[in-house]
Scaffold this active site. Structure first.
Site, PDB file in Angstrom:
ATOM      1  N   ASP A  68       0.803  -1.223   0.000  1.00  0.00           N
ATOM      2  CA  ASP A  68       0.000   0.000   0.000  1.00  0.00           C
ATOM      3  C   ASP A  68       0.835   1.271   0.000  1.00  0.00           C
ATOM      4  O   ASP A  68       0.302   2.356  -0.229  1.00  0.00           O
ATOM      5  CB  ASP A  68      -0.956  -0.017   1.207  1.00  0.00           C
ATOM      6  CG  ASP A  68      -1.997  -1.108   1.050  1.00  0.00           C
ATOM      7  OD1 ASP A  68      -2.501  -1.271  -0.069  1.00  0.00           O
ATOM      8  OD2 ASP A  68      -2.275  -1.805   2.037  1.00  0.00           O
ATOM      9  N   HIS A 162      -9.958  -2.669  -1.640  1.00  0.00           N
ATOM     10  CA  HIS A 162      -9.108  -2.133  -2.717  1.00  0.00           C
ATOM     11  C   HIS A 162      -9.491  -2.742  -4.060  1.00  0.00           C
ATOM     12  O   HIS A 162     -10.101  -3.817  -4.112  1.00  0.00           O
ATOM     13  CB  HIS A 162      -7.644  -2.526  -2.460  1.00  0.00           C
ATOM     14  CG  HIS A 162      -6.990  -1.854  -1.295  1.00  0.00           C
ATOM     15  ND1 HIS A 162      -6.346  -2.561  -0.300  1.00  0.00           N
ATOM     16  CD2 HIS A 162      -6.852  -0.543  -0.979  1.00  0.00           C
ATOM     17  CE1 HIS A 162      -5.840  -1.704   0.583  1.00  0.00           C
ATOM     18  NE2 HIS A 162      -6.137  -0.474   0.197  1.00  0.00           N
ATOM     19  N   CYS A 249      -0.538  -7.876  -0.913  1.00  0.00           N
ATOM     20  CA  CYS A 249      -0.247  -6.739  -0.040  1.00  0.00           C
ATOM     21  C   CYS A 249       1.033  -6.876   0.758  1.00  0.00           C
ATOM     22  O   CYS A 249       1.534  -5.887   1.277  1.00  0.00           O
ATOM     23  CB  CYS A 249      -1.421  -6.492   0.889  1.00  0.00           C
ATOM     24  SG  CYS A 249      -1.815  -7.892   1.896  1.00  0.00           S
TER      25      CYS A 249
END
Ligand code: CIR
Length: 256
Positions: A68, A162, A249
């Site tokens: 992120d 997301h 992620c």
């Protein structure tokens, strides 16, 4: 000689205090999360990545989710400004390590952008406009990347954290997608594999070379991928999933 690097960050002892949007808070076994994260790193190595693990940060519960904090393309790295205020200090250590490999550009207030919303397909960067990534962030990203020949394309996403909760690449021309969370239309002429309807969180796969890494908890979607001839490797990320994390992620992967 170019190498493939994977930047990761050790699991924080405070992972249990992570941001949560769609999941209720459950107890997270940090020791097990660390073992799972170790195995995830070993899987990255098996797929040809040199892993650089940054130290944990006890005051940054979500720091393990390094994706992120940046977008790394061949030409430069864009350091994001995460949508969750608690996550903004995570970018300092990431900027320091990425500056060894790339020129840096930065998303600035009032822009927000989470790397989980950035899906790169060739020279197009699809950006999920989500609770974490706003129009200012998208515009700043376009201003940074357009001079380098990229197209930045905002995409509406439904009830998920997301864009990459809703769709990820599983082959150069194939998108694994949850059609209830994002439309196919913005992605043009790609091929699509839909997640099994009973596994709405299964669209997040990490493509490395020609292999995807997927959580071991989505058997039916896995069968669909195997039936399509896709080579995959599974990892158990149950404790990271309780923190609304998955496989993309936990790393930033690039060549240098
Ligand atoms: C958060 O809400 O920010 C973290 N608990 C989870 C972030 C997961 N990031 C990702 O999938 N790219």
């Amino acid at each position: 000689m170019t190498m493939r690097f994977a930047i990761t960050r050790a699991v924080s002892p405070d992972l249990g205090q992570c941001e949560l949007t769609y999941l209720p808070r459950q107890e997270i076994n940090v020791q097990l999360a660390r073992q799972q994260h170790d195995r995830y790193e070993r899987a990255l190595e098996a797929l040809g990545c040199q892993v650089r693990r940054l130290p944990e940060e006890s005051k940054l519960p979500d720091a393990v989710f390094v994706e992120d904090t940046a977008l790394v393309v061949d030409e430069l790295a864009v350091i994001t400004r995460p949508g969750a205020a608690s996550r903004r200090p995570e970018t300092t250590a990431i900027a320091a390590v990425l500056s060894e490999y790339r020129e840096l550009a930065f998303i600035e207030a009032p822009g927000t952008l989470d790397g989980g919303d950035l899906l790169a397909i060739g020279k197009t960067i699809y950006v999920g406009v989500s609770q974490r990534s706003n129009r200012h962030g998208v515009q700043q990203l376009a201003d940074i990347l357009t001079p380098h020949g990229f197209r930045v394309e905002p995409v509406e996403v439904g009830e998920c954290l997301h864009l990459k909760s809703a769709a990820t690449l599983v082959q150069a021309d194939t998108l694994l997608i949850n059609p209830n969370l994002v439309e196919r239309q913005p992605f043009g002429r790609l091929k699509f594999i839909e997640v099994d309807p009973g596994e709405p969180a299964a669209a997040n796969a990490l493509l490395i070379g020609e292999t995807i890494l997927v959580p071991d908890s989505f058997d039916r979607t896995r069968s669909r991928l195997e039936a399509a001839g896709i080579t995959l490797r599974t990892v158990d990320v149950s404790e990271l999933q309780k923190a609304e994390g998955a496989v993309t992620c936990c790393s930033l992967i690039f060549s240098a």
